[in-house]
Design a protein around this motif. Structure first.
Motif, mmCIF file in Angstrom:
data_model
loop_
_atom_site.group_PDB
_atom_site.id
_atom_site.type_symbol
_atom_site.label_atom_id
_atom_site.label_comp_id
_atom_site.label_asym_id
_atom_site.label_seq_id
_atom_site.Cartn_x
_atom_site.Cartn_y
_atom_site.Cartn_z
ATOM 1 N N GLU A 129 66.155 63.561 53.892
ATOM 2 C CA GLU A 129 64.821 64.144 54.103
ATOM 3 C C GLU A 129 63.730 63.083 53.976
ATOM 4 O O GLU A 129 62.748 63.100 54.725
ATOM 5 C CB GLU A 129 64.585 65.267 53.102
ATOM 6 N N TYR A 130 63.902 62.157 53.038
ATOM 7 C CA TYR A 130 62.923 61.083 52.869
ATOM 8 C C TYR A 130 62.834 60.249 54.154
ATOM 9 O O TYR A 130 61.737 59.998 54.670
ATOM 10 C CB TYR A 130 63.288 60.199 51.672
ATOM 11 N N TYR A 131 63.983 59.828 54.669
ATOM 12 C CA TYR A 131 63.957 59.019 55.890
ATOM 13 C C TYR A 131 63.389 59.810 57.065
ATOM 14 O O TYR A 131 62.644 59.259 57.881
ATOM 15 C CB TYR A 131 65.346 58.456 56.209
ATOM 16 N N GLU A 132 63.703 61.081 57.158
ATOM 17 C CA GLU A 132 63.123 61.899 58.213
ATOM 18 C C GLU A 132 61.604 61.988 58.069
ATOM 19 O O GLU A 132 60.889 61.986 59.067
ATOM 20 C CB GLU A 132 63.772 63.291 58.217
ATOM 21 N N SER A 133 61.099 62.003 56.825
ATOM 22 C CA SER A 133 59.643 62.029 56.618
ATOM 23 C C SER A 133 58.980 60.734 57.082
ATOM 24 O O SER A 133 57.774 60.716 57.335
ATOM 25 C CB SER A 133 59.310 62.293 55.143
#
Length: 179
Positions: A129-133
């Motif tokens: 989720e962090y990388y997608e953000s």
């Protein structure tokens, strides 16, 4: 090198406190991690993020050295690979990771690379989720791979110019001991 290694184990402790199995006993040993870092530093592929006073506040490796079997040759020909991005807990939440990805994107753009790619620990959904953000998109998870870090993400480099040609780099393949 010791600073980066210490950060790795600090981040490992934090990740484990959150319930993740990332970098558990199936991950790299301290010696093997230091061997990777040493090779990456010698090759000019590891950077430190510094704060305004010159204090190191993060690290990122940007290179062309994939773990075997994760990416296709076509994918790699257009990409730089992000490895070992870490921020010590004392500096977490300040946008340092985002700034390091922006730096990686600038480097990729100036070298004619269309994508940043990375692999993430399969079970660390918070990291996904962090990388997608940060603008990364899920590509695939490579099943039955020797590494549990086989969930793949890519980010298209903003303002990519296909006419820009970067340096001709021939990376030295790297294998962990025992593989």
């Amino acid at each position: 090198m010791d600073l980066i290694t210490d950060w790795r184990w600090e981040v490992t402790d934090w990740i484990h406190s959150k319930g993740s199995d990332q970098w558990d006993s199936t991950g790299l040993s301290r010696d093997e991690f230091q061997r990777r870092i040493s090779r990456s530093i010698e090759a000019g592929e590891t950077w430190l993020a510094l704060d305004n006073s010159g204090e190191p506040v993060g690290t990122i490796a940007i290179d062309l050295v994939p773990d075997e079997g994760l990416w296709t040759g076509d994918e790699l020909s257009k990409s730089y690979i992000v490895h070992r991005m870490m921020v010590p807990r004392s500096h977490a939440g300040q946008g340092i990771g985002k700034e390091m990805i922006a730096f990686a994107e600038d480097l990729a753009r100036s070298h004619g690379r269309q994508y940043l790619v990375l692999d993430a620990w399969n079970t660390n959904k918070s990291l996904h989720e962090y990388y997608e953000s940060l603008g990364f998109k899920y590509v695939r998870t490579v099943s039955d791979h020797w590494t549990p870090s086989a969930t793949l993400f890519e980010k298209e480099v903003s303002n990519y110019d296909p006419n820009v040609k970067g340096p001709d780099i021939n990376p030295t393949p790297f294998k962990d001991k025992g593989r």
